[in-house]
Design an enzyme around this catalytic site. Structure first.
Site, PDB file in Angstrom:
ATOM      1  N   ASN A  53     -20.301   2.328   9.196  1.00 44.42           N
ATOM      2  CA  ASN A  53     -20.501   2.652   7.632  1.00 44.42           C
ATOM      3  C   ASN A  53     -21.182   3.784   7.394  1.00 44.42           C
ATOM      4  OD1 ASN A  53     -18.853   0.430   6.622  1.00 44.42           O
ATOM      5  ND2 ASN A  53     -20.621  -0.851   6.571  1.00 44.42           N
ATOM      6  N   LYS A  90     -11.587  -0.946   5.599  1.00 42.70           N
ATOM      7  CA  LYS A  90     -12.522  -0.028   5.214  1.00 42.70           C
ATOM      8  C   LYS A  90     -12.548  -0.016   3.598  1.00 42.70           C
ATOM      9  CE  LYS A  90     -10.354   3.113   7.773  1.00 42.70           C
ATOM     10  NZ  LYS A  90     -10.185   4.815   8.119  1.00 42.70           N
ATOM     11  N   GLY A 142     -12.186  12.192   4.169  1.00 42.74           N
ATOM     12  CA  GLY A 142     -12.797  12.560   5.525  1.00 42.74           C
ATOM     13  C   GLY A 142     -13.498  11.309   5.798  1.00 42.74           C
ATOM     14  N   GLY A 191      -8.090  17.921   8.583  1.00 46.49           N
ATOM     15  CA  GLY A 191      -6.820  17.249   9.259  1.00 46.49           C
ATOM     16  C   GLY A 191      -7.348  15.803   9.757  1.00 46.49           C
ATOM     17  N   ASP A 217     -11.866   9.018   8.434  1.00 46.67           N
ATOM     18  CA  ASP A 217     -11.918   9.519   9.777  1.00 46.67           C
ATOM     19  C   ASP A 217     -13.345   9.450  10.405  1.00 46.67           C
ATOM     20  OD1 ASP A 217      -9.470  10.487   8.917  1.00 46.67           O
ATOM     21  OD2 ASP A 217      -9.996  12.336   8.316  1.00 46.67           O
ATOM     22  N   ASN A 251      -3.479   5.751   7.586  1.00 48.19           N
ATOM     23  CA  ASN A 251      -3.716   7.171   6.827  1.00 48.19           C
ATOM     24  C   ASN A 251      -2.347   7.306   5.976  1.00 48.19           C
ATOM     25  OD1 ASN A 251      -6.261   8.308   6.731  1.00 48.19           O
ATOM     26  ND2 ASN A 251      -5.777   9.187   9.019  1.00 48.19           N
ATOM     27  N   GLY A 288     -18.462  -0.858   1.837  1.00 50.02           N
ATOM     28  CA  GLY A 288     -18.591  -0.942   3.189  1.00 50.02           C
ATOM     29  C   GLY A 288     -17.068  -1.270   3.917  1.00 50.02           C
ATOM     30  N   ARG A 339       2.668  22.407   4.080  1.00 51.16           N
ATOM     31  CA  ARG A 339       2.866  22.111   5.694  1.00 51.16           C
ATOM     32  C   ARG A 339       4.149  21.466   5.974  1.00 51.16           C
ATOM     33  NH1 ARG A 339      -1.117  16.864   6.120  1.00 51.16           N
ATOM     34  NH2 ARG A 339      -1.109  17.479   8.292  1.00 51.16           N
TER      35      ARG A 339
HETATM   36  N1  ATP Z   1     -19.032   6.009  -1.866  1.00 51.42           N
HETATM   37  C1  ATP Z   1     -19.337   5.637  -0.713  1.00 51.42           C
HETATM   38  N2  ATP Z   1     -20.804   5.371  -0.441  1.00 51.42           N
HETATM   39  C2  ATP Z   1     -20.897   4.689   0.845  1.00 51.42           C
HETATM   40  N3  ATP Z   1     -20.207   4.763   1.847  1.00 51.42           N
HETATM   41  C3  ATP Z   1     -18.800   4.981   1.752  1.00 51.42           C
HETATM   42  C4  ATP Z   1     -18.499   5.605   0.398  1.00 51.42           C
HETATM   43  N4  ATP Z   1     -17.196   5.867   0.327  1.00 51.42           N
HETATM   44  C5  ATP Z   1     -16.857   5.714   1.631  1.00 51.42           C
HETATM   45  N5  ATP Z   1     -17.984   5.163   2.500  1.00 51.42           N
HETATM   46  C6  ATP Z   1     -17.929   4.504   3.778  1.00 51.42           C
HETATM   47  O1  ATP Z   1     -16.738   5.455   4.443  1.00 51.42           O
HETATM   48  C7  ATP Z   1     -15.815   4.346   4.922  1.00 51.42           C
HETATM   49  C8  ATP Z   1     -14.391   4.915   4.853  1.00 51.42           C
HETATM   50  O2  ATP Z   1     -14.219   5.199   3.473  1.00 51.42           O
HETATM   51  P1  ATP Z   1     -12.880   4.843   2.843  1.00 51.42           P
HETATM   52  O3  ATP Z   1     -12.841   3.254   2.821  1.00 51.42           O
HETATM   53  O4  ATP Z   1     -12.732   5.768   1.443  1.00 51.42           O
HETATM   54  O5  ATP Z   1     -11.900   5.188   3.868  1.00 51.42           O
HETATM   55  P2  ATP Z   1     -10.303   5.540   3.871  1.00 51.42           P
HETATM   56  O6  ATP Z   1      -9.508   5.111   2.730  1.00 51.42           O
HETATM   57  O7  ATP Z   1      -9.894   5.500   5.240  1.00 51.42           O
HETATM   58  O8  ATP Z   1     -10.628   7.096   3.279  1.00 51.42           O
HETATM   59  P3  ATP Z   1      -9.929   8.664   3.709  1.00 51.42           P
HETATM   60  O9  ATP Z   1      -9.861   9.090   2.359  1.00 51.42           O
HETATM   61  O10 ATP Z   1     -10.651   9.420   4.329  1.00 51.42           O
HETATM   62  O11 ATP Z   1      -8.563   8.368   4.271  1.00 51.42           O
HETATM   63  C9  ATP Z   1     -16.235   3.189   4.208  1.00 51.42           C
HETATM   64  O12 ATP Z   1     -15.718   1.876   4.702  1.00 51.42           O
HETATM   65  C10 ATP Z   1     -17.634   3.089   3.959  1.00 51.42           C
HETATM   66  O13 ATP Z   1     -18.153   2.654   5.162  1.00 51.42           O
HETATM   67  O1  KDG Z   2      -4.872  15.411   7.464  1.00 49.39           O
HETATM   68  C1  KDG Z   2      -4.146  15.376   6.192  1.00 49.39           C
HETATM   69  O2  KDG Z   2      -3.163  15.103   5.866  1.00 49.39           O
HETATM   70  C2  KDG Z   2      -5.292  16.055   5.277  1.00 49.39           C
HETATM   71  O3  KDG Z   2      -4.934  15.261   3.992  1.00 49.39           O
HETATM   72  C3  KDG Z   2      -6.532  16.626   5.632  1.00 49.39           C
HETATM   73  C4  KDG Z   2      -7.735  15.688   5.313  1.00 49.39           C
HETATM   74  O4  KDG Z   2      -8.766  16.408   6.171  1.00 49.39           O
HETATM   75  C5  KDG Z   2      -7.502  14.348   5.918  1.00 49.39           C
HETATM   76  O5  KDG Z   2      -6.445  13.544   5.314  1.00 49.39           O
HETATM   77  C6  KDG Z   2      -8.859  13.525   5.732  1.00 49.39           C
HETATM   78  O6  KDG Z   2      -8.487  12.228   6.085  1.00 49.39           O
END
Ligand code: ATP
Ligand code: KDG
Length: 318
Positions: free
Chosen positions: A284, A228, A257, A37, A260, A169, A233, A109
């Site tokens: 990061n 992100k 996650g 979540g 988050d 998200n 990074g 859900r």
């Molecule tokens: N493969 C990786 N290697 C190194 N750092 C990572 C990697 N994946 C994610 N990160 C770190 O985590 C941060 C968040 O990841 P990402 O960009 O995937 O965010 P998001 O799309 O919000 O993710 P989520 O799927 O949790 O919603 C990135 O900006 C980076 O700092």
């Molecule tokens: O919160 C949500 O809707 C999920 O998909 C569960 C995951 O823990 C979450 O998305 C990760 O960001």
């Protein structure tokens, strides 16, 4: 909350069934029961970093609801605003994980127990000791009435001078991009810190380049526009300039996650007055560490672990 800083969030949590093998869900026969979540992951991240962390939610009055409640409480989250509801089961999510750590989610859900929350449940006292309210698009995606609750939270937070952070998200399994955009654009004018994936903000705005994205977010007077970008990074647009920070090199096993965790790290940095470079580097570090452990929140680091990982503190190994 007795901690120096308090962070408040609201959202659904779920039992997450993590596959024992990678590949398409239809071929997976064994799962490990975990918990997920987006907003609760964020709350855990904040608590592990040492922030006071309050989570508003509703869980089914069932075995799984009890598991999540106990888990959140064990993580040190303030669960005084989490209640159980009869008749709606606790949310479920089955994950599919690919060989490179990326994945898909399959939700069960709808309806979710959090849909029983009403505006009357959002009272001023919930904001006592809170410096940051963190909201995400997942809560908004779970039902149209949630917008009124979010608006009430935003109004109280604004009145009290509380910083508002928001992570879109996007979950296109929960709503369409058109509905998501309409909702986000109602919230954006109140947002101080926008924490978004690059692809997400491109999808929301319909824009491509950084220049266009800055122009889009400027309309809403967002102070910190944070992008992100997975292993690459992150970058921050603040006061007319971009600050970038490259990602840490890790071997990801489960990237769900990471965003988050990044958000929790960023808010920790904001509350501790980190400069821009340190903010991104710290966040990061948290995000990267999350990807190295299977599960949506297990890899969320404690403060000392991030400091050791990003090299700001020497670990004593023996
Ligand atoms: N493969 C990786 N290697 C190194 N750092 C990572 C990697 N994946 C994610 N990160 C770190 O985590 C941060 C968040 O990841 P990402 O960009 O995937 O965010 P998001 O799309 O919000 O993710 P989520 O799927 O949790 O919603 C990135 O900006 C980076 O700092
Ligand atoms: O919160 C949500 O809707 C999920 O998909 C569960 C995951 O823990 C979450 O998305 C990760 O960001």
């Amino acid at each position: 909350m007795l901690k120096e800083f308090g962070v408040l969030t609201i959202g659904d949590a779920m039992i997450t069934m993590n596959p024992s093998t990678t590949g398409p869900l239809k071929y997976v026969t064994q799962f490990e029961r975990k918990i997920g979540g987006a907003e609760m992951n964020f709350a855990i991240g904040c608590a592990r970093l040492g922030l006071g962390s309050k989570w508003i939610s509703r869980l089914g009055k069932d075995e799984f609801g009890q598991v999540i409640y106990n888990f959140a409480r064990g993580e040190g989250i303030d669960v005084s605003s989490v209640d159980f509801v009869e008749g709606v089961p606790t949310s479920l999510n089955f994950k599919e994980i690919h060989a490179n750590g990326s994945g898909k989610t399959y939700y069960y859900r709808n309806p979710s127990p959090i849909s029983s929350l009403s505006e009357e449940d959002i009272t001023e006292d919930l904001f006592d000791g809170i410096q940051v309210v963190h909201l995400t698009g997942v809560y908004l995606a779970l039902g149209e009435p949630n917008m009124a609750i979010v608006q009430k939270i935003l109004t109280i937070a604004k009145q009290k001078g509380i910083t508002i952070s928001f992570d879109p998200n996007i979950r296109l399994k929960l709503w369409s991009i058109e509905d998501a955009r309409e909702a986000y654009e109602k919230v954006f004018p109140e947002v101080d810190i926008l924490l978004t994936g690059l692809d997400e903000i491109q999808m929301i705005s319909g824009k491509e380049t950084l220049e266009e994205l800055v122009e889009y977010t400027a309309r809403f007077e967002i102070k910190d526009f944070v992008i992100k970008d997975g292993e690459k990074g992150s970058k921050l647009y603040r006061k007319g300039r971009w600050i970038e920070s490259s990602g840490f090199s890790v071997t990801p096993v489960d990237t769900v996650g990471a965003g988050d965790g990044f958000d929790a790290g960023y808010i920790y940095g904001i509350l501790n007055h980190f400069d821009e470079e340190s903010l991104l580097r710290f966040a990061n570090g948290v995000g990267a560490l999350v990807t190295t452990v299977t599960g949506d929140n297990e890899g969320l680091p404690y403060l000392e672990e991030v400091e050791n990982f990003i090299g700001d503190k020497k670990a004593v190994e023996r």
